[in-house]
Each structure stands twice: as structure tokens, then as C-alpha cells.
Scaffold this motif. Structure first.
Motif, PDB file in Angstrom:
ATOM      1  N   ARG A 273       1.018  -1.019  -0.097  1.00 21.37           N
ATOM      2  CA  ARG A 273      -0.050   0.137   0.025  1.00 21.37           C
ATOM      3  C   ARG A 273       0.857   1.319  -0.018  1.00 21.37           C
ATOM      4  NH1 ARG A 273       0.222   1.350   5.450  1.00 21.37           N
ATOM      5  NH2 ARG A 273       0.568  -0.472   6.869  1.00 21.37           N
ATOM      6  N   ILE A 274       0.570   2.402  -0.414  1.00 19.70           N
ATOM      7  CA  ILE A 274       0.928   3.642  -0.282  1.00 19.70           C
ATOM      8  C   ILE A 274       1.311   4.225   0.886  1.00 19.70           C
ATOM      9  CG2 ILE A 274       0.995   5.937  -1.275  1.00 19.70           C
ATOM     10  CD1 ILE A 274      -0.396   4.873  -3.819  1.00 19.70           C
ATOM     11  N   LEU A 275       2.482   4.461   1.489  1.00 17.26           N
ATOM     12  CA  LEU A 275       2.487   5.409   2.673  1.00 17.26           C
ATOM     13  C   LEU A 275       2.379   6.813   2.367  1.00 17.26           C
ATOM     14  CD1 LEU A 275       3.405   4.733   5.844  1.00 17.26           C
ATOM     15  CD2 LEU A 275       5.696   5.117   5.225  1.00 17.26           C
ATOM     16  N   ALA A 276       3.162   7.246   1.249  1.00 14.46           N
ATOM     17  CA  ALA A 276       3.078   8.427   0.785  1.00 14.46           C
ATOM     18  C   ALA A 276       3.398   8.663  -0.693  1.00 14.46           C
ATOM     19  CB  ALA A 276       4.115   9.324   1.363  1.00 14.46           C
ATOM     20  N   ASP A 277       2.861   9.550  -1.469  1.00 12.09           N
ATOM     21  CA  ASP A 277       2.849   9.654  -2.806  1.00 12.09           C
ATOM     22  C   ASP A 277       3.649  10.987  -3.114  1.00 12.09           C
ATOM     23  OD1 ASP A 277       1.047  11.585  -3.363  1.00 12.09           O
ATOM     24  OD2 ASP A 277      -0.586  10.099  -3.455  1.00 12.09           O
ATOM     25  N   GLY A 278       3.926  11.110  -4.408  1.00 11.31           N
ATOM     26  CA  GLY A 278       4.714  12.505  -4.530  1.00 11.31           C
ATOM     27  C   GLY A 278       3.955  13.663  -5.066  1.00 11.31           C
ATOM     28  N   ASP A 279       2.514  13.445  -5.082  1.00  9.60           N
ATOM     29  CA  ASP A 279       1.571  14.295  -5.500  1.00  9.60           C
ATOM     30  C   ASP A 279       1.782  15.743  -4.627  1.00  9.60           C
ATOM     31  OD1 ASP A 279       0.063  14.938  -7.750  1.00  9.60           O
ATOM     32  OD2 ASP A 279      -1.701  14.716  -6.627  1.00  9.60           O
ATOM     33  N   GLY A 280       2.274  16.755  -5.199  1.00 18.84           N
ATOM     34  CA  GLY A 280       2.399  18.075  -4.609  1.00 18.84           C
ATOM     35  C   GLY A 280       3.710  18.181  -3.665  1.00 18.84           C
ATOM     36  N   VAL A 281       4.505  17.044  -3.985  1.00 18.65           N
ATOM     37  CA  VAL A 281       5.846  16.863  -3.341  1.00 18.65           C
ATOM     38  C   VAL A 281       6.981  17.091  -4.395  1.00 18.65           C
ATOM     39  CG1 VAL A 281       7.278  15.675  -1.864  1.00 18.65           C
ATOM     40  CG2 VAL A 281       4.898  15.711  -1.439  1.00 18.65           C
ATOM     41  N   VAL A 282       6.689  16.393  -5.533  1.00 18.69           N
ATOM     42  CA  VAL A 282       7.606  16.581  -6.554  1.00 18.69           C
ATOM     43  C   VAL A 282       6.996  17.288  -7.800  1.00 18.69           C
ATOM     44  CG1 VAL A 282       9.248  14.808  -5.757  1.00 18.69           C
ATOM     45  CG2 VAL A 282       7.055  14.130  -7.275  1.00 18.69           C
ATOM     46  N   ASN A 283       7.636  17.471  -8.797  1.00 21.06           N
ATOM     47  CA  ASN A 283       7.010  18.529  -9.859  1.00 21.06           C
ATOM     48  C   ASN A 283       6.186  18.094 -11.047  1.00 21.06           C
ATOM     49  OD1 ASN A 283       9.196  17.573 -11.737  1.00 21.06           O
ATOM     50  ND2 ASN A 283      10.559  19.136 -11.381  1.00 21.06           N
ATOM     51  N   GLY A 284       6.467  16.677 -11.210  1.00 24.88           N
ATOM     52  CA  GLY A 284       5.552  15.723 -12.126  1.00 24.88           C
ATOM     53  C   GLY A 284       5.995  16.028 -13.342  1.00 24.88           C
ATOM     54  N   LEU A 285       7.095  16.678 -13.879  1.00 23.38           N
ATOM     55  CA  LEU A 285       7.444  16.733 -15.076  1.00 23.38           C
ATOM     56  C   LEU A 285       8.065  15.908 -15.792  1.00 23.38           C
ATOM     57  CD1 LEU A 285       8.996  20.579 -14.212  1.00 23.38           C
ATOM     58  CD2 LEU A 285       6.763  20.166 -15.502  1.00 23.38           C
ATOM     59  N   SER A 286       7.712  15.839 -17.283  1.00 19.72           N
ATOM     60  CA  SER A 286       8.819  14.933 -18.040  1.00 19.72           C
ATOM     61  C   SER A 286       9.068  15.776 -19.360  1.00 19.72           C
ATOM     62  CB  SER A 286       7.933  13.987 -18.526  1.00 19.72           C
ATOM     63  OG  SER A 286       6.548  14.042 -19.278  1.00 19.72           O
ATOM     64  N   PHE A 287      10.057  15.595 -20.045  1.00 19.04           N
ATOM     65  CA  PHE A 287      10.766  16.275 -21.099  1.00 19.04           C
ATOM     66  C   PHE A 287      11.122  15.469 -22.282  1.00 19.04           C
ATOM     67  CE2 PHE A 287      12.500  17.879 -16.731  1.00 19.04           C
ATOM     68  CZ  PHE A 287      11.587  19.167 -16.894  1.00 19.04           C
ATOM     69  N   GLN A 288      11.101  16.421 -23.460  1.00 18.95           N
ATOM     70  CA  GLN A 288      11.722  16.168 -24.460  1.00 18.95           C
ATOM     71  C   GLN A 288      13.022  16.882 -24.796  1.00 18.95           C
ATOM     72  OE1 GLN A 288      11.238  13.891 -27.390  1.00 18.95           O
ATOM     73  NE2 GLN A 288       9.679  13.134 -26.021  1.00 18.95           N
ATOM     74  N   VAL A 289      14.171  16.090 -24.906  1.00 21.16           N
ATOM     75  CA  VAL A 289      15.564  16.766 -24.899  1.00 21.16           C
ATOM     76  C   VAL A 289      16.004  16.666 -26.302  1.00 21.16           C
ATOM     77  CG1 VAL A 289      17.642  16.793 -23.839  1.00 21.16           C
ATOM     78  CG2 VAL A 289      15.645  16.471 -22.429  1.00 21.16           C
ATOM     79  N   ALA A 290      16.458  17.790 -26.847  1.00 17.76           N
ATOM     80  CA  ALA A 290      17.228  17.691 -28.070  1.00 17.76           C
ATOM     81  C   ALA A 290      18.836  18.198 -27.847  1.00 17.76           C
ATOM     82  CB  ALA A 290      16.595  18.937 -28.863  1.00 17.76           C
ATOM     83  N   ALA A 291      19.423  17.675 -29.211  1.00 21.55           N
ATOM     84  CA  ALA A 291      20.907  18.153 -29.267  1.00 21.55           C
ATOM     85  C   ALA A 291      20.992  19.720 -29.817  1.00 21.55           C
ATOM     86  CB  ALA A 291      21.523  17.073 -30.476  1.00 21.55           C
ATOM     87  N   PRO A 292      21.641  20.563 -29.015  1.00 18.56           N
ATOM     88  CA  PRO A 292      21.950  21.751 -29.763  1.00 18.56           C
ATOM     89  C   PRO A 292      22.284  22.070 -31.020  1.00 18.56           C
ATOM     90  CG  PRO A 292      22.747  21.804 -27.562  1.00 18.56           C
ATOM     91  CD  PRO A 292      22.482  20.276 -27.757  1.00 18.56           C
ATOM     92  N   SER A 293      22.969  20.848 -31.696  1.00 25.07           N
ATOM     93  CA  SER A 293      23.458  21.060 -32.979  1.00 25.07           C
ATOM     94  C   SER A 293      22.417  20.610 -33.981  1.00 25.07           C
ATOM     95  CB  SER A 293      24.476  19.897 -33.231  1.00 25.07           C
ATOM     96  OG  SER A 293      23.951  18.439 -32.704  1.00 25.07           O
ATOM     97  N   ALA A 294      21.392  19.869 -33.807  1.00 27.34           N
ATOM     98  CA  ALA A 294      20.101  19.666 -34.318  1.00 27.34           C
ATOM     99  C   ALA A 294      19.293  21.034 -34.282  1.00 27.34           C
ATOM    100  CB  ALA A 294      19.254  18.561 -33.708  1.00 27.34           C
ATOM    101  N   LEU A 295      18.989  21.638 -33.276  1.00 25.26           N
ATOM    102  CA  LEU A 295      18.463  22.728 -33.147  1.00 25.26           C
ATOM    103  C   LEU A 295      19.117  24.024 -34.069  1.00 25.26           C
ATOM    104  CD1 LEU A 295      17.468  22.827 -29.547  1.00 25.26           C
ATOM    105  CD2 LEU A 295      15.994  21.982 -31.446  1.00 25.26           C
TER     106      LEU A 295
END
Length: 342
Positions: free
Chosen positions: A207-229
Motif C-alpha cells: 500500500r502507499i505510505l506517501a506519494d509524490g503529488d504536491g511534493v515533486v514536480n511531475g514533469l517529463s521532457f523532450q530533450v534535443a541536441a543543440p547541434s540539431a536545433l
């Protein structure tokens, strides 16, 4: 599925799960393919059950006037190593791998972000555990993947409870070993992410003792190579690719059952577990701008790991973002979606 077979089933989707944690793992480009037409090729780093799967399921790989060459990786760090080496133009990762890439001085740029709930990032305890609140973790043993998003969630949850990482006995274990330790009673708790959370809950093993909601940022990313940009044509392809990903995420929210079926087939997850994870976590994500609050949030993660000496020095996360693809997206602080059964 028989309950006594669940632990083995939990080991199936490790390639997908490591994507969220960003733990150390090697690249695996087996099964890479190509979509689209045209003289330009966008090299995309992916993870099992990730961007390619959701784009295909949502019908967003049609009418491409450029080619997408897919390379599959087992986790965020080797994917970002490939971005740094210019072997990959862009790829998707969770909130922690870019921090470590920045700490290593890698040539990477965060170009897009999604904000979702963190209900799936949890500190789990066995169902018969006497622990009822995070404060009671003092002196207890906790399994977690070192340098992962779960690692930061553990640190943040302990802080909320008035504890430090040094107040608990941390066992740095990758998912397969952590699962064995958790189900075998070798640790008192396990800090982990979805769909492991959904699997353990579905199997009634914890069972869940604690979750990250409101504690961590919940972000996910797309990350690119500066050379491609810097390449005008590739930058245009990146813009189109990100727009397709955003539409695909909207499709996931509208069709959670359909996506769960695809995700289950692609990763080996049981359908019921995939659906629970989609509703708890995946369907909540909304495309947001790469903005100052996002940078500040990631900076706090970087500073935390620097203080723990897991990153060798101060990181200026603002130097590793490119905001040109924000368009009219809402701020990164926008509340994630909440999936409600009809």
C-alpha cells in the motif's frame, strides 16, 4: 493472473520502467525502425512503450514529410548520452536525467515539457506493515534507485515528514533487485514509480505510505541536441514532432482504454495494471511551457543532488533549456488533468 505469479510479471517491463527513474542502464537500439518520407531524417531516441508507441496508437505518424529514425534505449541517461554525442537529435526522459546530464556538462537542451500528477511516484510498504505515516520511517530501510526520480521523491517526502535521508537506511537497488527485496521482506519500504506502483497495489502486495503529488514536480521532457536545433530544417522537424506528441497526449486522455491496450502489448504489462497506471498517471499529463518556474523547480532538484554529492558541482539548469517551441502553451504550473471514470 495468479497472485503468486505477479512478482515474475513485475520484472517484464524493466525497459519502460527505467525510463521514469533514469537509473544507470545501457542503450539497446534493437528493434529500431523508420517512419515517414523525405530527404531529412530526424533521429529520435525512445524507450519501450514510449513516444513511438503513443504516436502510432494516436495516428500521429501519418503524413510525415520527413523521416523519423527510431533508436530504443533502456533509460534516460544513455539516451541523453546519445543526444550529447549527436547520435540522437531528440528524445523523451523524466525529470531527473536532464539534471544529471547538466551536471556532467552534456550538450543537451530541454525543448518541451509535460506536467502530470505524481500519484504514481510513491513510497510503498507491505500490506501488513505497521507503518502508517512517513514520520515512522525513521530508522527503517528503504529501497530506491540511486539518482532516480524516485530518489528525489523519497528525499522530498522525508523532508515533508521532518526527516532527512540520513534518518533512514537507504538501500540503493535497481527495480528488479528492489522488487525482490520488497516482496521478500528485506526492506521496510520501497520508493518507486508507476506502473510498479499500480502493479504492487493491484497484486495487493503493498500500500502507499506517501506519494509524490504536491511534493515533486511531475514533469517529463523532450530533450534535443543543440547541434540539431541550429539546423533550420531539423529545427522545423523538431517543431512538427513536438506538436504531434502533444496531440498524441491529448488522445491518451480521451482514450485511456485504447492506450492501455497498446501499452500493455508493447511492454508486457497486464492490461489491468496498464489501465490503472494510465488513469493514475499517464492520462493526467498536459503539455506546458518550458518557463522560469519549470527551470526553478529543476534547479531545486539539481541543488538537492549537489548537496548530497551525487552531482559534483553547482548546476545552472537555465543554461540547458531552449524555449523557442513554447508557442501558446500554458505555464508549467498548470494543474494536471484528472481522469474520471464516466
Amino acid at each position: 493472473m495468479r497472485r503468486d505469479l505477479v512478482p515474475a510479471a513485475l520484472l517484464l517491463p524493466l525497459t519502460l520502467l527505467l525510463a521514469a527513474c533514469g537509473g544507470n542502464s545501457a542503450a539497446d537500439t534493437a528493434g529500431a525502425g523508420t517512419d515517414g518520407n523525405g530527404s531529412l531524417t530526424l533521429n529520435v531516441g525512445d524507450q519501450k512503450g514510449g513516444s513511438e508507441a503513443v504516436l502510432r496508437a494516436a495516428g500521429e505518424l501519418k503524413n510525415l514529410d520527413y523521416k523519423i529514425k527510431w533508436s530504443t534505449f533502456t533509460s534516460g541517461p544513455p539516451l541523453l548520452e546519445a543526444v550529447n554525442a549527436k547520435a540522437v537529435d531528440i528524445g523523451g526522459v523524466g525529470n531527473t536525467p536532464p539534471v544529471f546530464a547538466a551536471g556532467a556538462g552534456s550538450k543537451v537542451s530541454v525543448v518541451a515539457a509535460w506536467h502530470g500528477t505524481s500519484k504514481g511516484e510513491a513510497i510503498l510498504v507491505p500490506k501488513d506493515s505497521s507503518l502508517r505515516k512517513p514520520e515512522e520511517l525513521k530508522g527503517r530501510s528503504i529501497a530506491v534507485a540511486q539518482g532516480s526520480s524516485a530518489h528525489f521523491q523519497l528525499i522530498a517526502s522525508l523532508k515533508e515528514a521532518g526527516l532527512k535521508l540520513s534518518d533512514v537506511k537507504v538501500k540503493y537497488l535497481q527495480p528488479a533487485d528492489a522488487l525482490a527485496a520488497f516482496t521478500g521482506g528485506k526492506v521496510d519500504a520501497w520508493a518507486v514509480w508507476d506502473p510498479y506502483t499500480s502493479q504492487v497495489l493491484g497484486a495487493k502486495q503493498g500500500r502507499i505510505l506517501a506519494d509524490g503529488d504536491g511534493v515533486v514536480n511531475g514533469l517529463s521532457f523532450q530533450v534535443a541536441a543543440p547541434s540539431a536545433l541550429k539546423d533550420t530544417k531539423k529545427a522545423a522537424a523538431v517543431k512538427d514532432y513536438l506538436e504531434r506528441l502533444r496531440r498524441a497526449q491529448d488522445w491518451v486522455y480521451r482514450h485511456p482504454d485504447a492506450w492501455a491496450k497498446v501499452w500493455a502489448k508493447d511492454t508486457g504489462l497486464p492490461y489491468e495494471v496498464a489501465l490503472a497506471s494510465v488513469k493514475r498517471t499517464n492520462a493526467s499529463r498536459i503539455a506546458v511551457a518550458v518557463d522560469k518556474p519549470l527551470i526553478a523547480s529543476e534547479q531545486r532538484i539539481a541543488d538537492t543532488f549537489t548537496e548530497l554529492k551525487l552531482i559534483p558541482g553547482k548546476v545552472d539548469f537555465a543554461a540547458f533549456v531552449d524555449t523557442r517551441f513554447n508557442g501558446g502553451l500554458p505555464p508549467s504550473t498548470t494543474t494536471p488533468r484528472v481522469y474520471k471514470d464516466s
